[in-house]
Every structure is written in C-alpha cells, then in structure tokens.
Design a protein around this motif. Sequence first.
Motif, PDB file in Angstrom:
ATOM      1  N   TYR A 134       0.804  -1.189   0.008  1.00  0.00           N
ATOM      2  CA  TYR A 134      -0.022  -0.040  -0.091  1.00  0.00           C
ATOM      3  C   TYR A 134       0.940   1.284   0.024  1.00  0.00           C
ATOM      4  O   TYR A 134       1.746   1.431   0.769  1.00  0.00           O
ATOM      5  CB  TYR A 134      -1.046   0.125   1.220  1.00  0.00           C
ATOM      6  CG  TYR A 134      -1.558   1.454   1.529  1.00  0.00           C
ATOM      7  CD1 TYR A 134      -2.363   2.121   0.657  1.00  0.00           C
ATOM      8  CD2 TYR A 134      -1.408   1.988   2.827  1.00  0.00           C
ATOM      9  CE1 TYR A 134      -2.776   3.109   0.946  1.00  0.00           C
ATOM     10  CE2 TYR A 134      -2.004   2.913   3.136  1.00  0.00           C
ATOM     11  CZ  TYR A 134      -2.537   3.887   2.231  1.00  0.00           C
ATOM     12  OH  TYR A 134      -3.130   5.147   2.642  1.00  0.00           O
TER      13      TYR A 134
ATOM     14  N   GLN B 138       0.723   5.332   0.287  1.00  0.00           N
ATOM     15  CA  GLN B 138      -0.230   6.323   0.623  1.00  0.00           C
ATOM     16  C   GLN B 138      -0.206   7.459  -0.471  1.00  0.00           C
ATOM     17  O   GLN B 138       0.839   7.784  -1.332  1.00  0.00           O
ATOM     18  CB  GLN B 138       0.138   7.068   1.681  1.00  0.00           C
ATOM     19  CG  GLN B 138      -0.082   5.909   3.136  1.00  0.00           C
ATOM     20  CD  GLN B 138       0.571   6.587   4.181  1.00  0.00           C
ATOM     21  OE1 GLN B 138       1.435   7.490   4.330  1.00  0.00           O
ATOM     22  NE2 GLN B 138       0.210   6.348   5.335  1.00  0.00           N
TER      23      GLN B 138
ATOM     24  N   ASN C 258      -8.418  10.887   2.719  1.00  0.00           N
ATOM     25  CA  ASN C 258      -8.146   9.888   3.848  1.00  0.00           C
ATOM     26  C   ASN C 258      -8.665  10.381   5.403  1.00  0.00           C
ATOM     27  O   ASN C 258      -8.579  11.780   5.633  1.00  0.00           O
ATOM     28  CB  ASN C 258      -6.609   9.862   4.035  1.00  0.00           C
ATOM     29  CG  ASN C 258      -5.955   9.351   2.669  1.00  0.00           C
ATOM     30  OD1 ASN C 258      -6.161   8.098   2.515  1.00  0.00           O
ATOM     31  ND2 ASN C 258      -5.270  10.211   2.005  1.00  0.00           N
TER      32      ASN C 258
ATOM     33  N   ASP D 287     -11.937   8.023   0.824  1.00  0.00           N
ATOM     34  CA  ASP D 287     -11.553   7.281   0.012  1.00  0.00           C
ATOM     35  C   ASP D 287     -10.929   5.906   0.769  1.00  0.00           C
ATOM     36  O   ASP D 287     -11.106   4.898   0.365  1.00  0.00           O
ATOM     37  CB  ASP D 287     -10.274   7.830  -0.905  1.00  0.00           C
ATOM     38  CG  ASP D 287     -10.954   8.603  -2.066  1.00  0.00           C
ATOM     39  OD1 ASP D 287     -11.716   8.245  -2.666  1.00  0.00           O
ATOM     40  OD2 ASP D 287     -10.690   9.993  -2.075  1.00  0.00           O
ATOM     41  N   ILE D 288     -10.258   6.561   1.931  1.00  0.00           N
ATOM     42  CA  ILE D 288      -9.543   5.543   2.675  1.00  0.00           C
ATOM     43  C   ILE D 288      -9.670   5.966   4.251  1.00  0.00           C
ATOM     44  O   ILE D 288      -9.562   7.236   4.544  1.00  0.00           O
ATOM     45  CB  ILE D 288      -7.994   5.575   2.474  1.00  0.00           C
ATOM     46  CG1 ILE D 288      -7.657   5.187   0.786  1.00  0.00           C
ATOM     47  CG2 ILE D 288      -7.151   4.774   3.402  1.00  0.00           C
ATOM     48  CD1 ILE D 288      -6.216   5.253   0.350  1.00  0.00           C
TER      49      ILE D 288
ATOM     50  N   GLU E 266      -8.284   4.740   8.111  1.00  0.00           N
ATOM     51  CA  GLU E 266      -7.310   3.944   8.885  1.00  0.00           C
ATOM     52  C   GLU E 266      -7.798   4.212  10.346  1.00  0.00           C
ATOM     53  O   GLU E 266      -7.790   5.207  10.888  1.00  0.00           O
ATOM     54  CB  GLU E 266      -6.024   4.557   8.533  1.00  0.00           C
ATOM     55  CG  GLU E 266      -4.907   3.604   9.148  1.00  0.00           C
ATOM     56  CD  GLU E 266      -3.629   4.346   9.055  1.00  0.00           C
ATOM     57  OE1 GLU E 266      -2.751   4.065   9.746  1.00  0.00           O
ATOM     58  OE2 GLU E 266      -3.250   4.826   7.959  1.00  0.00           O
TER      59      GLU E 266
ATOM     60  N   ILE F 163      -6.950  -0.859   7.522  1.00  0.00           N
ATOM     61  CA  ILE F 163      -7.134   0.278   6.587  1.00  0.00           C
ATOM     62  C   ILE F 163      -8.099  -0.254   5.793  1.00  0.00           C
ATOM     63  O   ILE F 163      -8.321  -1.204   5.269  1.00  0.00           O
ATOM     64  CB  ILE F 163      -5.875   0.468   5.779  1.00  0.00           C
ATOM     65  CG1 ILE F 163      -4.788   0.876   6.886  1.00  0.00           C
ATOM     66  CG2 ILE F 163      -5.982   1.662   4.853  1.00  0.00           C
ATOM     67  CD1 ILE F 163      -3.386   1.230   6.173  1.00  0.00           C
ATOM     68  N   SER F 164      -9.317   0.676   5.493  1.00  0.00           N
ATOM     69  CA  SER F 164     -10.335   0.375   4.569  1.00  0.00           C
ATOM     70  C   SER F 164     -10.238   1.402   3.387  1.00  0.00           C
ATOM     71  O   SER F 164     -10.016   2.481   3.252  1.00  0.00           O
ATOM     72  CB  SER F 164     -11.600   0.450   5.342  1.00  0.00           C
ATOM     73  OG  SER F 164     -11.857   1.477   5.833  1.00  0.00           O
ATOM     74  N   PHE F 165     -10.557   0.702   2.178  1.00  0.00           N
ATOM     75  CA  PHE F 165     -10.485   1.400   0.920  1.00  0.00           C
ATOM     76  C   PHE F 165     -11.987   1.452   0.371  1.00  0.00           C
ATOM     77  O   PHE F 165     -12.716   0.372   0.285  1.00  0.00           O
ATOM     78  CB  PHE F 165      -9.670   0.649  -0.142  1.00  0.00           C
ATOM     79  CG  PHE F 165      -8.462   0.407   0.415  1.00  0.00           C
ATOM     80  CD1 PHE F 165      -7.261   1.293   0.126  1.00  0.00           C
ATOM     81  CD2 PHE F 165      -7.833  -0.696   1.414  1.00  0.00           C
ATOM     82  CE1 PHE F 165      -5.803   1.087   0.700  1.00  0.00           C
ATOM     83  CE2 PHE F 165      -6.650  -0.708   2.101  1.00  0.00           C
ATOM     84  CZ  PHE F 165      -5.608   0.154   1.786  1.00  0.00           C
TER      85      PHE F 165
ATOM     86  N   ALA G 201      -8.827   4.833  -4.381  1.00  0.00           N
ATOM     87  CA  ALA G 201      -8.089   4.070  -3.107  1.00  0.00           C
ATOM     88  C   ALA G 201      -7.644   2.932  -3.494  1.00  0.00           C
ATOM     89  O   ALA G 201      -6.491   2.395  -3.012  1.00  0.00           O
ATOM     90  CB  ALA G 201      -9.301   3.977  -1.958  1.00  0.00           C
TER      91      ALA G 201
END
Length: 163
Positions: A61, A63, A69, A95-96, A98, A136-138, A143
């Motif tokens: 991943y 960033q 984010n 988008d992301i 965490e 962490i989610s997308f 993302a």
Amino acid sequence: VWGKSMILYHGSNKVVKYPGVRKTKYSQDFYFGFYGLTNEDLAIRWAARYGEKGYLNKYEYVQDENLDNLIFPGMTEEWLDFIVASRNGKGHRYDIVEGPMVDETIYNSIQNFIDGKISRMAFWELVKSQSPVRQISFHSVSALDTLTFMGSWKVKAFKNLFD
C-alpha cells in the motif's frame, strides 16, 4: 508522510488479486469497503475461518495525498461515533479510512453501546485496556489503485482445542 508504503494483509476464501468495494449484508467498522490489516497473524486467523479454502493475500500500500483520507490515531470519541454511524449503515465521503479494528474483544461492547445497553462512559471503561490492531479500509476505485498485489498463500484452518 505521504508516499510512504506498508504491507497489508487480507484474509479471504479466495485469492484476491483485484480487490473491490462491494455492498454486503452487514456494514463493517468503516462502512462498505475492502479491508487490509497490518497484522499478518490476525489476517491468517480471518482466512482460516474458511477452513481448507482460506487464503492470505498480501499487498503493498502506497499512501496518496491526493485522496480523501481519514486517520484515527487510536480509539477516540470521533472513532466511536464513526464506527456507530458506519455499523448503522451511514456512508461517508472518504477514499481511505485507517484506525483501530473492532475485534472480538471490543465487538460486544460496541454492540451493547449501539443497542443502548451501556452508556458511552461504560463503553470506555470496558475497552480502556484494549490495544486493537490497525486496519485500513478502501472505499473507492482510486483508493484501490494504491494497492499492489504481492501474492497469496493458502492457510490451514485452526483446530479447536476443545473438539
């Protein structure tokens, strides 16, 4: 530190070379999305729940500062409110996302708080000694483009010691 990379893991019942964002029956910690864990052992446990069909998927991943984010540094009031909203089906614009994962040690406390069985203060008292794993989610195609598939491995199911 944007542009920083890290390794993430995803336990599944299949090889996931091309992750996707799909609506499912239940909303998760950070709403619908593709979830990666920084903890390999926990991802293996997730994969092992599928028995002989479990796979550990590994990704790099990187960033991207151009994405929207949201980062929760720990279990905070904002994190709790976000989890409750997500689990109640409220979407978001990020988008992301965490932050700490609601694992089996925190799940019941979260559910009891959502159901009104315990107060906010009681929730914090119950989870104060917890150190949850980060996830962490997308939530968008952009993302998902920050992930590079590195490989997948079949994992064995854990035997229940009490069987």
